[in-house]
Motif scaffolding. Structure first.
Motif, mmCIF file in Angstrom:
data_model
loop_
_atom_site.group_PDB
_atom_site.id
_atom_site.type_symbol
_atom_site.label_atom_id
_atom_site.label_comp_id
_atom_site.label_asym_id
_atom_site.label_seq_id
_atom_site.Cartn_x
_atom_site.Cartn_y
_atom_site.Cartn_z
ATOM 1 N N THR A 1 27.708 31.796 49.788
ATOM 2 C CA THR A 1 28.586 32.766 49.309
ATOM 3 C C THR A 1 28.476 34.088 49.371
ATOM 4 O O THR A 1 29.093 34.919 48.614
ATOM 5 C CB THR A 1 28.682 32.323 47.874
ATOM 6 O OG1 THR A 1 27.784 32.842 47.139
ATOM 7 C CG2 THR A 1 29.228 31.009 47.524
ATOM 8 N N VAL A 2 27.290 34.582 49.889
ATOM 9 C CA VAL A 2 26.898 36.027 50.159
ATOM 10 C C VAL A 2 28.129 36.729 50.820
ATOM 11 O O VAL A 2 28.284 37.900 50.362
ATOM 12 C CB VAL A 2 25.569 36.415 50.812
ATOM 13 C CG1 VAL A 2 25.322 37.799 51.244
ATOM 14 C CG2 VAL A 2 24.565 35.619 50.297
ATOM 15 N N ASN A 3 28.432 36.646 51.893
ATOM 16 C CA ASN A 3 29.750 37.197 52.450
ATOM 17 C C ASN A 3 30.851 37.336 51.708
ATOM 18 O O ASN A 3 31.485 38.465 51.649
ATOM 19 C CB ASN A 3 30.006 36.504 53.801
ATOM 20 C CG ASN A 3 28.979 36.673 54.985
ATOM 21 O OD1 ASN A 3 27.966 37.141 54.770
ATOM 22 N ND2 ASN A 3 29.170 35.964 56.273
ATOM 23 N N ASP A 4 31.118 36.284 51.105
ATOM 24 C CA ASP A 4 32.286 36.466 50.182
ATOM 25 C C ASP A 4 32.000 37.184 48.944
ATOM 26 O O ASP A 4 32.996 37.861 48.551
ATOM 27 C CB ASP A 4 32.615 35.015 49.625
ATOM 28 C CG ASP A 4 33.190 33.933 50.670
ATOM 29 O OD1 ASP A 4 33.906 34.615 51.482
ATOM 30 O OD2 ASP A 4 32.915 32.733 50.693
ATOM 31 N N PHE A 5 30.867 37.114 48.305
ATOM 32 C CA PHE A 5 30.399 38.200 47.277
ATOM 33 C C PHE A 5 30.880 39.594 47.736
ATOM 34 O O PHE A 5 31.568 40.475 47.025
ATOM 35 C CB PHE A 5 28.987 38.086 47.007
ATOM 36 C CG PHE A 5 28.480 38.944 45.780
ATOM 37 C CD1 PHE A 5 28.853 38.527 44.576
ATOM 38 C CD2 PHE A 5 27.952 40.151 46.190
ATOM 39 C CE1 PHE A 5 28.306 39.380 43.542
ATOM 40 C CE2 PHE A 5 27.485 41.002 45.000
ATOM 41 C CZ PHE A 5 27.668 40.367 43.859
ATOM 42 N N TRP A 6 30.234 39.948 49.038
ATOM 43 C CA TRP A 6 30.417 41.381 49.487
ATOM 44 C C TRP A 6 31.903 41.950 49.800
ATOM 45 O O TRP A 6 32.579 42.944 49.459
ATOM 46 C CB TRP A 6 29.348 41.760 50.536
ATOM 47 C CG TRP A 6 28.121 41.850 50.195
ATOM 48 C CD1 TRP A 6 26.964 41.130 50.467
ATOM 49 C CD2 TRP A 6 27.711 43.045 49.280
ATOM 50 N NE1 TRP A 6 25.635 41.665 49.750
ATOM 51 C CE2 TRP A 6 26.244 42.874 49.156
ATOM 52 C CE3 TRP A 6 28.120 44.062 48.807
ATOM 53 C CZ2 TRP A 6 25.428 43.626 48.300
ATOM 54 C CZ3 TRP A 6 27.195 44.908 47.974
ATOM 55 C CH2 TRP A 6 26.209 44.808 47.720
ATOM 56 N N PHE B 1 35.904 44.151 34.084
ATOM 57 C CA PHE B 1 34.657 43.498 34.573
ATOM 58 C C PHE B 1 35.162 42.183 35.497
ATOM 59 O O PHE B 1 36.233 41.470 35.119
ATOM 60 C CB PHE B 1 33.850 43.020 33.438
ATOM 61 C CG PHE B 1 33.257 44.115 32.764
ATOM 62 C CD1 PHE B 1 32.221 44.837 32.996
ATOM 63 C CD2 PHE B 1 33.929 44.843 31.591
ATOM 64 C CE1 PHE B 1 31.464 46.010 32.482
ATOM 65 C CE2 PHE B 1 33.364 45.657 31.121
ATOM 66 C CZ PHE B 1 32.153 46.418 31.228
ATOM 67 N N ILE B 2 34.343 41.771 36.291
ATOM 68 C CA ILE B 2 34.415 40.597 36.922
ATOM 69 C C ILE B 2 32.998 39.846 36.823
ATOM 70 O O ILE B 2 31.941 40.229 37.022
ATOM 71 C CB ILE B 2 34.475 40.564 38.480
ATOM 72 C CG1 ILE B 2 35.921 41.118 38.955
ATOM 73 C CG2 ILE B 2 34.472 39.003 39.051
ATOM 74 C CD1 ILE B 2 35.932 41.604 40.154
ATOM 75 N N ALA B 3 33.035 38.522 36.033
ATOM 76 C CA ALA B 3 31.801 37.845 35.715
ATOM 77 C C ALA B 3 31.733 36.868 36.880
ATOM 78 O O ALA B 3 32.730 36.055 37.053
ATOM 79 C CB ALA B 3 31.938 37.348 34.475
ATOM 80 N N THR B 4 30.650 36.723 37.413
ATOM 81 C CA THR B 4 30.499 35.677 38.520
ATOM 82 C C THR B 4 29.150 35.139 38.757
ATOM 83 O O THR B 4 28.238 35.814 37.863
ATOM 84 C CB THR B 4 30.881 36.202 40.053
ATOM 85 O OG1 THR B 4 30.747 35.516 41.038
ATOM 86 C CG2 THR B 4 30.000 37.523 40.217
ATOM 87 N N GLN B 5 29.108 34.176 39.329
ATOM 88 C CA GLN B 5 27.715 33.481 39.602
ATOM 89 C C GLN B 5 26.973 34.151 40.441
ATOM 90 O O GLN B 5 27.701 35.077 41.440
ATOM 91 C CB GLN B 5 27.471 32.195 40.083
ATOM 92 C CG GLN B 5 28.056 31.902 41.505
ATOM 93 C CD GLN B 5 28.326 30.601 42.258
ATOM 94 O OE1 GLN B 5 28.420 29.471 41.265
ATOM 95 N NE2 GLN B 5 27.925 30.328 43.318
ATOM 96 N N GLY B 6 25.324 34.371 40.529
ATOM 97 C CA GLY B 6 24.837 34.929 41.713
ATOM 98 C C GLY B 6 24.985 34.386 42.994
ATOM 99 O O GLY B 6 25.301 33.259 43.234
ATOM 100 N N PRO B 7 25.203 35.330 43.980
ATOM 101 C CA PRO B 7 25.491 34.863 45.404
ATOM 102 C C PRO B 7 24.438 33.864 45.909
ATOM 103 O O PRO B 7 23.092 34.045 45.645
ATOM 104 C CB PRO B 7 25.470 36.097 46.003
ATOM 105 C CG PRO B 7 25.541 37.128 45.283
ATOM 106 C CD PRO B 7 24.890 36.738 43.873
ATOM 107 N N MET B 8 25.062 32.649 46.464
ATOM 108 C CA MET B 8 24.035 31.889 47.166
ATOM 109 C C MET B 8 24.179 31.980 48.576
ATOM 110 O O MET B 8 25.119 32.756 49.070
ATOM 111 C CB MET B 8 24.542 30.395 46.717
ATOM 112 C CG MET B 8 24.454 30.397 45.258
ATOM 113 S SD MET B 8 22.760 30.671 44.407
ATOM 114 C CE MET B 8 21.769 29.163 44.979
ATOM 115 N N VAL B 9 23.436 31.204 49.449
ATOM 116 C CA VAL B 9 23.383 31.530 50.940
ATOM 117 C C VAL B 9 24.694 31.429 51.411
ATOM 118 O O VAL B 9 24.986 32.054 52.237
ATOM 119 C CB VAL B 9 22.371 30.487 51.603
ATOM 120 C CG1 VAL B 9 22.738 30.362 53.174
ATOM 121 C CG2 VAL B 9 20.765 30.758 51.134
#
Length: 134
Positions: free
Chosen positions: A19-24, A9-17
């Motif tokens: 960080t969306v590109n980094d999340f994907w 698993f990777i636990a992370t915060q929800g994507p913000m404006v």
């Protein structure tokens, strides 16, 4: 880790404006088969942005395509295809929509159903860790 698996698993915060590109990119880089979202988009304040497209979106180096959407009573499942360069990967997005604002759920049954579906997807995939965010 989980059941002896080092990177389950990777636990992370929800994507913000910002960080969306980094999340994907993380989902692509880690070869995640599943994303589990256990929050509403807003709980008093914004928890995360709507980070997936209606049909197709480009997030930095990763293109996200929505193939299908299945709405259950307590959560919504999206079948996604990620593309980067000339490679594609399939990914399931589970959005638990019944978590009450700043409380705990009244019943564990919907969460157990969600966990069962996620485990089924995880077992079918030989890829990377499940991404979970609140």
């Amino acid at each position: 880790g989980y059941l002896g698996d080092e990177k389950a698993f990777i636990a992370t915060q929800g994507p913000m404006v910002n960080t969306v590109n980094d999340f994907w990119l993380m989902a692509w880089q880690e070869e995640a088969p599943v994303i589990v979202m256990i929050t509403k988009l807003k709980e008093k304040n914004e928890k995360c942005v709507l980070y997936w497209p209606e049909k197709r979106g480009i997030y930095g180096k990763v293109e996200v395509l929505v193939n299908s959407v299945r709405e259950c009573e307590h959560y919504t499942t999206r079948s996604l295809t990620l593309k980067s360069g000339n490679q594609t990967r399939d990914l399931q997005h589970f959005w638990y929509t019944s978590w009450p604002d700043h409380k705990t759920p009244d019943s564990t049954l919907p969460l157990l159903q969600l966990m069962g579906d996620v485990e089924d997807q995880r077992a079918a995939a030989i890829l990377g860790p499940v991404i979970v965010h609140c």
